[in-house]
Enzyme design. Structure first.
Site, short mmCIF file in Angstrom:
data_model
loop_
_atom_site.label_atom_id
_atom_site.label_comp_id
_atom_site.label_asym_id
_atom_site.label_seq_id
_atom_site.Cartn_x
_atom_site.Cartn_y
_atom_site.Cartn_z
N LYS A 30 0.84 -1.19 0.00
CA LYS A 30 0.00 0.00 0.00
C LYS A 30 0.88 1.24 0.00
O LYS A 30 1.41 1.66 1.02
CB LYS A 30 -0.93 0.05 1.21
CG LYS A 30 -2.01 1.11 1.01
CD LYS A 30 -2.43 1.84 2.27
CE LYS A 30 -1.44 2.75 2.89
NZ LYS A 30 -1.38 4.11 2.32
N CYS A 81 14.56 8.90 7.45
CA CYS A 81 14.42 8.48 8.85
C CYS A 81 15.77 8.46 9.57
O CYS A 81 15.84 8.74 10.75
CB CYS A 81 13.79 7.10 8.90
SG CYS A 81 14.62 5.91 7.85
N GLU A 114 9.48 -0.10 11.15
CA GLU A 114 10.65 0.75 10.89
C GLU A 114 10.17 2.18 11.02
O GLU A 114 9.43 2.67 10.17
CB GLU A 114 11.17 0.51 9.46
CG GLU A 114 11.73 -0.88 9.21
CD GLU A 114 13.11 -1.08 9.82
OE1 GLU A 114 13.64 -0.14 10.45
OE2 GLU A 114 13.64 -2.18 9.66
N GLY A 144 3.21 3.81 13.82
CA GLY A 144 3.81 2.51 14.14
C GLY A 144 3.28 1.94 15.46
O GLY A 144 3.01 0.74 15.56
N GLY A 147 7.19 3.99 8.60
CA GLY A 147 6.54 5.30 8.70
C GLY A 147 6.82 5.92 10.05
O GLY A 147 7.83 5.64 10.68
N SER A 148 5.90 6.76 10.47
CA SER A 148 6.12 7.53 11.70
C SER A 148 5.96 6.64 12.93
O SER A 148 5.27 5.61 12.91
CB SER A 148 5.12 8.67 11.76
OG SER A 148 3.80 8.15 11.81
N THR A 149 6.58 7.07 14.02
CA THR A 149 6.48 6.32 15.27
C THR A 149 5.04 6.32 15.78
O THR A 149 4.55 5.31 16.29
CB THR A 149 7.46 6.93 16.30
OG1 THR A 149 8.79 6.65 15.83
CG2 THR A 149 7.30 6.32 17.68
N GLU A 182 11.64 14.59 15.55
CA GLU A 182 12.05 14.40 14.16
C GLU A 182 11.48 15.56 13.33
O GLU A 182 10.27 15.76 13.28
CB GLU A 182 11.49 13.07 13.68
CG GLU A 182 11.93 12.70 12.29
CD GLU A 182 11.48 11.30 11.94
OE1 GLU A 182 10.27 11.01 12.07
OE2 GLU A 182 12.33 10.49 11.52
P1 NAP Z 1 3.03 7.92 8.30
O1 NAP Z 1 2.07 9.01 8.42
O2 NAP Z 1 3.33 7.10 9.49
O3 NAP Z 1 2.50 7.01 7.12
C1 NAP Z 1 3.21 5.91 6.62
C2 NAP Z 1 2.26 5.03 5.84
O4 NAP Z 1 1.31 4.46 6.74
C3 NAP Z 1 1.44 5.77 4.79
O5 NAP Z 1 1.24 4.90 3.70
C4 NAP Z 1 0.15 6.03 5.54
O6 NAP Z 1 -0.96 6.28 4.71
C5 NAP Z 1 0.00 4.74 6.29
N1 NAP Z 1 -0.89 4.80 7.44
C6 NAP Z 1 -1.13 5.82 8.29
N2 NAP Z 1 -1.98 5.45 9.25
C7 NAP Z 1 -2.31 4.17 9.02
C8 NAP Z 1 -3.14 3.21 9.67
N3 NAP Z 1 -3.83 3.54 10.78
N4 NAP Z 1 -3.24 1.97 9.15
C9 NAP Z 1 -2.55 1.63 8.05
N5 NAP Z 1 -1.74 2.49 7.37
C10 NAP Z 1 -1.62 3.74 7.87
O7 NAP Z 1 4.45 8.40 7.80
P2 NAP Z 1 4.78 9.35 6.58
O8 NAP Z 1 4.40 10.71 6.97
O9 NAP Z 1 4.24 8.84 5.33
O10 NAP Z 1 6.40 9.15 6.50
C11 NAP Z 1 7.31 9.85 7.31
C12 NAP Z 1 7.68 9.06 8.55
O11 NAP Z 1 8.17 7.78 8.22
C13 NAP Z 1 8.80 9.70 9.35
O12 NAP Z 1 8.48 9.69 10.71
C14 NAP Z 1 10.01 8.82 9.10
O13 NAP Z 1 10.98 8.81 10.08
C15 NAP Z 1 9.39 7.50 8.94
N6 NAP Z 1 10.24 6.63 8.12
C16 NAP Z 1 10.93 5.62 8.74
C17 NAP Z 1 11.78 4.80 8.01
C18 NAP Z 1 12.51 3.68 8.66
O14 NAP Z 1 12.91 2.76 7.98
N7 NAP Z 1 12.73 3.68 9.95
C19 NAP Z 1 11.92 5.01 6.64
C20 NAP Z 1 11.21 6.04 6.05
C21 NAP Z 1 10.36 6.84 6.80
P3 NAP Z 1 -1.74 7.69 4.91
O15 NAP Z 1 -0.78 8.77 4.56
O16 NAP Z 1 -2.91 7.60 4.00
O17 NAP Z 1 -2.16 7.78 6.33
#
Ligand code: NAP
Ligand code: MG
Length: 482
Positions: A177, A286, A251, A234, A229-231, A385
């Site tokens: 997704k 990240c 992650e 997560g 994605g975000s903590t 972050e």
């Molecule tokens: P995000 O808001 O956590 O979203 C990540 C993904 O999860 C998106 O596809 C999002 O879709 C989906 N999502 C959100 N809520 C969900 C739920 N309740 N159920 C299922 N899916 C859901 O993060 P982002 O803003 O896209 O990315 C930035 C963050 O990712 C930063 O905090 C960064 O540090 C972290 N990140 C971590 C790593 C790592 O490997 N550690 C790598 C890259 C990024 P929607 O947008 O539609 O909600």
């Protein structure tokens, strides 16, 4: 304008169930550049059913690892054939500068797939042992089942590859997704999957928003969730998986520190690497080393060098070859990072370079690359972050203090040590409580070694042979004696 009207399920392009759409907006021009279906829970049900069928009845989990490795290689090649188009699409979607995009967004992804194609045949899928009572015991690594991959927008293809490589190696079909900001590269990935001639349902790509994403996570047909994605999200997904006893890899975010030791020699290449470790992909990474720890002794000299180099960086259109810093992914992200700039100043930090929105750009969600000084580790800009092109220089006294500051964080993803004594650097690195620490390098991960977080940066590991384990279940087969 890239317009897609179907979703990729069961190896075919099929019409979506609903009529909702997602508009993709250029981070630079702010104009709509693409439109894809906003998939519904019913679409996810079909995708999970296709993956389920591929797992329960299809050839994929029953092939040899060497045969699956050939499929992984075909996918890598099909992506390589579209590399330029995918890199430019991602630059438009999330602002990744062209000079970083091709390598950081696309070839890094195919290299991960190539890594798993190479690892799959020789991985320890079975181990024959002698049991406690002398009878033979076979310890297998059976595929975990059907996986869901939830992808963020910052390095979408690479993160998809982190999930595809090991899932494919282990024989697990997957439903990916993509994030709503970056569905277009997900469609190009699906084009590559279609070309790679994999059995139907092995890879399904369904872009959607939050509700449909959560429907996928909660789906009873999913055995394992791999989320990046975000903590905050997560924690939520981890809680759902805990309740349902689903296998889960998380992650998440980071707030990594670059520790500059007193013997570090400032030369152009090393300074460029230090800055790259914090500002790659406009800081939307990240593992970004957004805290730079420098001793009082070297402070002014290092700050002067950092400021001069960052001031010389070109901020602008991510598709121009000489751009170092592109726009952020969305206006809300620009506003969020602006909020951090204001918070830094209110707390007593000062920007020696940057600190605002660039004046020469009329459209686009830009933030000037910024270096803050007079930062202490208790400030919001040092704890949270930022996910933008903002570096904070923090002063330390002794090396012990530097390590303590690096470790004084809720996160534990990456880090680096900068020194002319690599061996001593490795000793300092081992005291840092994060999943990856580099010495004199801007690398935040290595394809052949595990990547993932301590503390609030996540649970589990991707990459290296260790990345395959989470897509498997141990199964012990006790054989009769003799
Ligand atoms: P995000 O808001 O956590 O979203 C990540 C993904 O999860 C998106 O596809 C999002 O879709 C989906 N999502 C959100 N809520 C969900 C739920 N309740 N159920 C299922 N899916 C859901 O993060 P982002 O803003 O896209 O990315 C930035 C963050 O990712 C930063 O905090 C960064 O540090 C972290 N990140 C971590 C790593 C790592 O490997 N550690 C790598 C890259 C990024 P929607 O947008 O539609 O909600
Ligand atoms: Mg989002």
């Amino acid at each position: 304008m890239q317009v897609r009207e179907q979703v990729f399920i069961g190896g075919e392009w099929v019409a979506p169930d609903g009529t909702g759409t997602i508009d993709v907006v250029s981070t630079h021009s702010e104009e709509v550049i693409g439109r894809v279906p906003d998939a519904s829970p019913a679409d996810m049900d079909r995708a999970v059913a296709a993956a389920r069928d591929a797992f329960d009845h299809g050839p994929w989990p029953r092939m040899t690892p060497a045969e699956r490795a050939e499929g992984i290689t075909r996918l890598s090649q099909a992506i390589q054939a579209r590399a330029g188009e995918i890199a430019d699409t991602i630059s438009l979607e999330n602002g990744s500068p062209k000079q970083w995009s091709l390598m950081g967004q696309v070839f890094s992804a195919t290299m991960v797939l190539d890594t798993y194609a190479a690892l799959a045949p020789g991985y320890g899928w079975e181990d024959d042992r002698t049991g406690a009572l002398g009878s033979p015991v076979k310890v297998r690594r059976a595929p975990v089942g059907v996986a869901a991959g939830i992808i963020p927008w910052n390095v979408p293809l690479f993160i998809a590859a982190l999930k595809l490589g090991p899932a494919m190696a282990a024989g697990c079909p997957i439903v990916l997704k993509p994030a709503p900001e970056t569905p277009l590269d997900g469609y190009l990935l699906a084009d590559a999957v279609a070309e790679a001639d994999l059995p139907p349902g092995v890879i399904n790509v369904v872009a959607a928003g939050r509700e449909t994403g959560e429907h996928l996570v909660r789906h009873p047909g999913i055995d394992k969730v791999s989320f990046t994605g975000s903590t905050a999200v997560g924690r939520h997904i981890g809680a759902i998986c805990g309740e349902q006893l689903k296998r889960c890899t998380l992650e998440l975010g980071g707030k990594s520190a670059a520790i500059v030791l007193d013997d570090w020699v400032i030369d152009e290449a090393s300074l460029g690497n230090l800055i790259m470790s914090g500002l790659m992909n406009n800081g939307q990474v990240c593992g970004a080393q957004s805290r730079i720890l420098v001793s009082a002794k070297r402070h002014d000299e290092v700050v002067d060098a950092l400021a001069a180099a960052v001031r010389a960086m070109k901020t602008g259109d991510p598709l121009e070859d000489d751009t170092h810093v592109g726009p952020l992914v969305a206006q809300r992200q620009q506003e969020r990072v602006k909020g951090f700039l204001d918070a830094g100043v209110s707390a007593g930090a000062s920007a020696v370079v940057g600190g605002g929105l660039p004046e020469h750009l009329e459209t686009g969600w830009y933030i000037e690359p910024t270096v803050f000084v007079n930062v202490t580790n208790d400030m919001k800009i040092a704890r949270e972050e930022i996910f933008g092109p903002v570096l904070s220089v923090i002063k330390y006294g002794t090396e012990e203090e530097a390590v303590a500051i690096a470790n004084d964080s809720d996160y534990g993803l990456c880090g680096s040590v900068w020194t002319s004594d690599a061996q001593h650097g490795a000793t300092i690195a081992a005291q840092v409580r994060t999943g990856v620490v580099a010495v004199n390098s801007s690398m935040i991960l290595d394809f052949n070694a595990p990547f993932g977080g301590f503390k609030a940066s996540g649970i589990g590991r991707e990459l290296g042979p260790e990345g395959i384990g989470p897509y498997t279940e141990y199964q012990t087969i006790i054989l009769p004696a003799g």
